[in-house]
Enzyme design. Sequence first.
Site, PDB file in Angstrom:
ATOM      1  N   ASN A 297      11.407  11.504  11.186  1.00  8.84           N
ATOM      2  CA  ASN A 297      12.151  10.773  10.156  1.00  8.84           C
ATOM      3  C   ASN A 297      11.217   9.977   9.252  1.00  8.84           C
ATOM      4  O   ASN A 297      11.642   9.057   8.565  1.00  8.84           O
ATOM      5  CB  ASN A 297      13.136   9.801  10.816  1.00  8.84           C
ATOM      6  CG  ASN A 297      14.148  10.518  11.679  1.00  8.84           C
ATOM      7  OD1 ASN A 297      14.629  11.580  11.309  1.00  8.84           O
ATOM      8  ND2 ASN A 297      14.456   9.952  12.825  1.00  8.84           N
TER       9      ASN A 297
ATOM     10  N   HIS B  33      27.432   8.462  12.857  1.00 10.49           N
ATOM     11  CA  HIS B  33      26.416   8.439  13.920  1.00 10.49           C
ATOM     12  C   HIS B  33      26.964   7.883  15.239  1.00 10.49           C
ATOM     13  O   HIS B  33      27.836   7.011  15.257  1.00 10.49           O
ATOM     14  CB  HIS B  33      25.269   7.554  13.429  1.00 10.49           C
ATOM     15  CG  HIS B  33      24.025   7.629  14.241  1.00 10.49           C
ATOM     16  ND1 HIS B  33      23.700   6.698  15.198  1.00 10.49           N
ATOM     17  CD2 HIS B  33      23.010   8.520  14.226  1.00 10.49           C
ATOM     18  CE1 HIS B  33      22.535   7.005  15.734  1.00 10.49           C
ATOM     19  NE2 HIS B  33      22.090   8.104  15.164  1.00 10.49           N
TER      20      HIS B  33
ATOM     21  N   GLU C 231      28.519   6.941   6.653  1.00 12.46           N
ATOM     22  CA  GLU C 231      27.094   6.970   6.348  1.00 12.46           C
ATOM     23  C   GLU C 231      26.961   7.325   4.869  1.00 12.46           C
ATOM     24  O   GLU C 231      27.931   7.804   4.266  1.00 12.46           O
ATOM     25  CB  GLU C 231      26.388   8.032   7.204  1.00 12.46           C
ATOM     26  CG  GLU C 231      26.163   7.568   8.628  1.00 12.46           C
ATOM     27  CD  GLU C 231      25.667   8.680   9.551  1.00 12.46           C
ATOM     28  OE1 GLU C 231      24.742   9.420   9.165  1.00 12.46           O
ATOM     29  OE2 GLU C 231      26.216   8.798  10.649  1.00 12.46           O
TER      30      GLU C 231
ATOM     31  N   SER D  57      23.511  12.265   8.937  1.00  9.50           N
ATOM     32  CA  SER D  57      22.339  12.608   9.758  1.00  9.50           C
ATOM     33  C   SER D  57      22.157  14.088  10.021  1.00  9.50           C
ATOM     34  O   SER D  57      21.033  14.568  10.116  1.00  9.50           O
ATOM     35  CB  SER D  57      22.447  11.974  11.144  1.00  9.50           C
ATOM     36  OG  SER D  57      22.910  10.679  11.122  1.00  9.50           O
TER      37      SER D  57
ATOM     38  N   LYS E 212      12.935   4.769   9.977  1.00 10.24           N
ATOM     39  CA  LYS E 212      12.826   6.108   9.398  1.00 10.24           C
ATOM     40  C   LYS E 212      11.855   6.059   8.216  1.00 10.24           C
ATOM     41  O   LYS E 212      10.661   5.909   8.435  1.00 10.24           O
ATOM     42  CB  LYS E 212      14.224   6.619   9.068  1.00 10.24           C
ATOM     43  CG  LYS E 212      14.968   6.852  10.395  1.00 10.24           C
ATOM     44  CD  LYS E 212      16.364   7.338  10.276  1.00 10.24           C
ATOM     45  CE  LYS E 212      16.857   7.736  11.660  1.00 10.24           C
ATOM     46  NZ  LYS E 212      18.093   7.074  12.058  1.00 10.24           N
TER      47      LYS E 212
HETATM   48  C1  LIG Z   1      18.739   6.656  13.345  1.00 10.46           C
HETATM   49  C2  LIG Z   1      20.065   6.107  13.045  1.00 10.46           C
HETATM   50  C3  LIG Z   1      20.505   4.904  13.606  1.00 10.46           C
HETATM   51  C4  LIG Z   1      19.748   4.232  14.695  1.00 10.46           C
HETATM   52  O1  LIG Z   1      18.716   3.472  14.200  1.00 10.46           O
HETATM   53  P1  LIG Z   1      17.553   3.019  15.203  1.00 10.46           P
HETATM   54  O2  LIG Z   1      16.838   1.961  14.435  1.00 10.46           O
HETATM   55  O3  LIG Z   1      16.733   4.211  15.479  1.00 10.46           O
HETATM   56  O4  LIG Z   1      18.207   2.478  16.428  1.00 10.46           O
HETATM   57  C5  LIG Z   1      21.697   4.381  13.158  1.00 10.46           C
HETATM   58  N1  LIG Z   1      22.440   5.010  12.226  1.00 10.46           N
HETATM   59  C6  LIG Z   1      22.071   6.203  11.718  1.00 10.46           C
HETATM   60  C7  LIG Z   1      22.949   6.873  10.724  1.00 10.46           C
HETATM   61  C8  LIG Z   1      20.888   6.784  12.114  1.00 10.46           C
HETATM   62  O5  LIG Z   1      20.531   7.963  11.638  1.00 10.46           O
END
Ligand SMILES: *Cc1c(COP(=O)(O)O)cnc(C)c1O
Length: 394
Positions: free
Chosen positions: A47, A135, A179, A183, A243
């Site tokens: 990511n 997510h 979102e 994802s 990410k």
């Molecule tokens: C990766 C992700 C998370 C989690 O975030 P972390 O900081 O890795 O715990 C939350 N929401 C979405 C949409 C994600 O892709």
Amino acid sequence: MTDTYDYYKETLQTLRERGDLRRLPDVEHTGRRITASGRTMLNLSSNDYLGLATDTVLQQEFLDGVGGEDRLLSSSSSRLLTGNFTACTGLEHLLAGLFRREAALVFSSGYHMNTGILPALTDAHTLILADKLVHASIIDGIRLSAARCIRFRHQDYAQLERLLEQYHGQYPRIFIVTESIFSMDGDIAPLARLVELKRRYPGVMLYVDEAHAIGVRGRTGLGIAEEQDCIGGVDLLCGTFGKALASVGAYVVCDEVIRQFLINRMRTLIFTTALPPLNVAWTRYVVERLAGMTDRRERLADISTLLREAIRSSGMDCVSDSHIIPYIIGASPDAMLKADALQRHGFYVLPVRPPTVPEGTSRLRFSLTADMERPEIDELVRCLRDDAKNGDGI
Ligand SMILES: *Cc1c(COP(=O)(O)O)cnc(C)c1O
């Protein structure tokens, strides 16, 4: 006599037989390449969208300049006790200023963020309307909340509108949860449209997770809400630092009253050790430079278009409109075989299987990063074309 652990052993065996057993891969990283099972491959599964996690020059610059409290490797406490370091409050002021919102609040991770916000802000008099594909961390937040939840079909905003029409009189507060870049499919929610929709009903709030968009989209890298010019209309505009920002943690930008309420009620903020100051200082360093990273964003956009168009021109559906590009295969064992074949060609791509995605939609998920070279993407496209022509002959 049965063993106490029989249940677990049998369940694992079932997963193994279905081809759904998960293991932690042993991997080593060299820049954007990754070594696994003795093969060194281009990493198409990270990511690190802007290529910042592999930018050792930028990281060294940061480390050379960091001093005082910001060097500490632990906060040693919750933020409500002694763990509220200036690095963190400074980052929050920076974020609120960039987004032109009243307030921002930083969390230990996106998982903390999504499992904490909804349980804090909702009660039995709240209705949550969540996109079907949000997510897992948001789902867990919904499960921990006392609210009633209805999940609407993915991006079916006509259904969402019917639900708002039907329920707005019955609940004093309704949350729409989505979102921005999804994802697993890489498609994008029309946030401006959702802002317009929620404004038509009293008591409706919009909660948006920009985990995959922060840094990557928008003129200054603030995400899809910036791109669609609706930052001010999203009540809880969330994102993560792990990410594109190559750090750790998460944030929400919101009104001051919401920030204060979360500080008082959000269990995943209150009952956990704050992030180490050094990590927060690094996040701030990156956020300060985000607006200047247009070159990286454009490069990522260019190679993403290239790969999406190649998939479409080979006759496959591709709903993605971003740097997250799914290549839907169907059955899990097939997805695993194809991932393995691509790995033999030097592309580290992983199969994504249920329960992460719905049954029958196992896929390869290409996650592009700004430090990839055009010829590398061209070669990947050639492999996929051969696959489309020869069945599973990648
Ligand atoms: C990766 C992700 C998370 C989690 O975030 P972390 O900081 O890795 O715990 C939350 N929401 C979405 C949409 C994600 O892709």
